[in-house]
Scaffold this active site. Structure first.
Site, PDB file in Angstrom:
ATOM      1  N   HIS A  13    -120.283  -3.973  16.809  1.00 34.31           N
ATOM      2  CA  HIS A  13    -119.523  -2.798  17.225  1.00 34.31           C
ATOM      3  C   HIS A  13    -119.364  -2.837  18.746  1.00 34.31           C
ATOM      4  O   HIS A  13    -120.362  -2.854  19.476  1.00 34.31           O
ATOM      5  CB  HIS A  13    -120.266  -1.517  16.842  1.00 34.31           C
ATOM      6  CG  HIS A  13    -120.143  -1.143  15.406  1.00 34.31           C
ATOM      7  ND1 HIS A  13    -120.570  -1.947  14.382  1.00 34.31           N
ATOM      8  CD2 HIS A  13    -119.635  -0.020  14.823  1.00 34.31           C
ATOM      9  CE1 HIS A  13    -120.330  -1.340  13.222  1.00 34.31           C
ATOM     10  NE2 HIS A  13    -119.760  -0.178  13.465  1.00 34.31           N
ATOM     11  N   GLY A  41    -124.142   1.269  17.031  1.00 39.88           N
ATOM     12  CA  GLY A  41    -124.801   2.391  17.678  1.00 39.88           C
ATOM     13  C   GLY A  41    -124.135   2.760  18.992  1.00 39.88           C
ATOM     14  O   GLY A  41    -122.936   2.527  19.191  1.00 39.88           O
ATOM     15  N   ASP A 100    -115.223   2.571   7.928  1.00 43.15           N
ATOM     16  CA  ASP A 100    -116.383   2.852   8.770  1.00 43.15           C
ATOM     17  C   ASP A 100    -117.488   3.482   7.923  1.00 43.15           C
ATOM     18  O   ASP A 100    -118.287   2.786   7.325  1.00 43.15           O
ATOM     19  CB  ASP A 100    -116.015   3.725   9.966  1.00 43.15           C
ATOM     20  CG  ASP A 100    -117.046   3.604  11.094  1.00 43.15           C
ATOM     21  OD1 ASP A 100    -117.967   2.775  10.976  1.00 43.15           O
ATOM     22  OD2 ASP A 100    -116.926   4.327  12.090  1.00 43.15           O
ATOM     23  N   ASP A 101    -117.503   4.811   7.844  1.00 44.48           N
ATOM     24  CA  ASP A 101    -118.565   5.519   7.122  1.00 44.48           C
ATOM     25  C   ASP A 101    -117.923   6.482   6.132  1.00 44.48           C
ATOM     26  O   ASP A 101    -117.631   7.633   6.482  1.00 44.48           O
ATOM     27  CB  ASP A 101    -119.448   6.290   8.104  1.00 44.48           C
ATOM     28  CG  ASP A 101    -119.954   5.385   9.219  1.00 44.48           C
ATOM     29  OD1 ASP A 101    -120.856   4.585   8.949  1.00 44.48           O
ATOM     30  OD2 ASP A 101    -119.428   5.480  10.345  1.00 44.48           O
ATOM     31  N   GLU A 125    -115.329   0.486  21.369  1.00 44.23           N
ATOM     32  CA  GLU A 125    -114.935   1.743  20.713  1.00 44.23           C
ATOM     33  C   GLU A 125    -115.096   2.864  21.741  1.00 44.23           C
ATOM     34  O   GLU A 125    -114.123   3.336  22.322  1.00 44.23           O
ATOM     35  CB  GLU A 125    -115.789   2.009  19.481  1.00 44.23           C
ATOM     36  CG  GLU A 125    -115.464   3.328  18.798  1.00 44.23           C
ATOM     37  CD  GLU A 125    -116.537   3.741  17.791  1.00 44.23           C
ATOM     38  OE1 GLU A 125    -116.250   4.687  17.034  1.00 44.23           O
ATOM     39  OE2 GLU A 125    -117.637   3.164  17.766  1.00 44.23           O
TER      40      GLU A 125
END
Length: 302
Positions: A152, A125, A233-234, A155
């Site tokens: 995460h 998030g 990732d997504d 980043e």
């Protein structure tokens, strides 16, 4: 729902996941999305998959119980795993904006489903707005309970977030981690703990944390001899596949095919499996990718 063609922006990228929460109105919808995630990976020739999901995202708008939606995901993934012969494990994701109470419940859900393929926890998030500190005890306890941990960090946030994830949350892998080179002490910590960086080039450009693929720090991370894997990732939001990510690494970052092969083996060695299974998978990939003297490339990963 995809970030393709939009102006890169970290918070706009994250907002898409809030909208996605409306797409799971029934048990059948949840099961279909989970099943097809494995099917899509198989279509891309993936042999081992670790699929992350947030039970809150699947349950919130419909009022489903967190244990219930996790059961649905586990069953659907197990069915797809058999149908497509893709070894699959699951990681439950905790949002940084979650309350500590919700995070503890998600950790309990993960542990309760350890015999159904849930192998770890992830913290993800907005690392700019939400620190990891409130979740330290939860993640440390998860490690003691036998779950794996990835976080995460580094980043959109600074390199010190990576240090916090490794030293305080006991992360074994770092989602992204691309800003680690800003701090030599963090680079040393990654090497010392053998923490693998889960690098996702396309996503990094879409979130605006990297200006363009030609300037992506992946080659620098490789040159620093850090454990690195390349990831999607997504896939749906970024409209990408693992093959796409390998292709852009080679075509725009001067990453060699041999380096890609070693990253694949690194990913296998960092997988959240029992040690014997990790080693078998790594050996299988070394043989398939002709990285060993072994010439026997028959069989499939077990």
């Amino acid at each position: 729902m995809t970030a393709t063609g939009e102006e890169p922006d970290f918070h706009r990228f994250l907002e898409k996941f809030k909208l996605l929460r409306r797409f799971y109105p029934t048990q059948e919808a949840v099961e279909r999305v989970a099943y097809e995630a494995v099917a899509d990976a198989a279509d891309d020739n993936v042999k081992y998959l670790e699929l992350r999901f947030n039970p809150v995202a699947l349950a919130l708008h419909q009022g489903f119980p967190l244990n219930g939606v996790t059961d649905w995901v586990c069953r659907a993934v197990a069915e797809a795993e058999r149908a497509y012969d893709v070894r699959t494990n699951l990681i439950i994701q905790i949002g940084r904006d979650a309350t500590v109470r919700t995070a503890r419940e998600l950790a309990r859900v993960a542990l309760a489903h350890a015999d159904q393929g849930v192998v770890g926890l992830d913290l993800a998030g907005d690392e700019r707005r939400y620190p990891a500190a409130p979740f330290i005890d939860i993640f440390r306890q998860a490690r003691r309970d036998g779950l794996h941990v990835t976080v995460h960090a580094g980043e959109a946030g600074p390199a010190r977030n990576i240090e916090e994830a490794i030293a305080d949350l006991e992360a074994e892998r770092i989602g992204h981690g691309i800003r680690c080179a800003e701090d030599p002490n963090v680079v040393s910590l990654i090497r010392e703990r053998n923490v693998t960086l889960e690098v996702c080039p396309t996503s990094n450009v879409q979130t605006g944390v990297v200006r363009d693929l030609c300037r992506h720090p992946l080659p620098e991370l490789v040159a620093l001899d850090l454990p690195v894997s390349v990831n999607t990732d997504d896939p749906s939001v970024s409209d990408t596949t693992l093959t796409d990510e390998y292709r852009v690494a080679v075509s725009t970052m001067s990453i060699t095919l041999d380096q890609i092969k070693h990253m694949i083996v690194t990913a296998a060695e960092a997988s959240f499996q029992p040690p014997d299974d990790r080693e078998r998978l790594a050996v299988w990939f070394r043989r398939k990718l002709a990285l060993d003297d072994e010439t026997d490339t028959t069989g499939e990963p077990q």
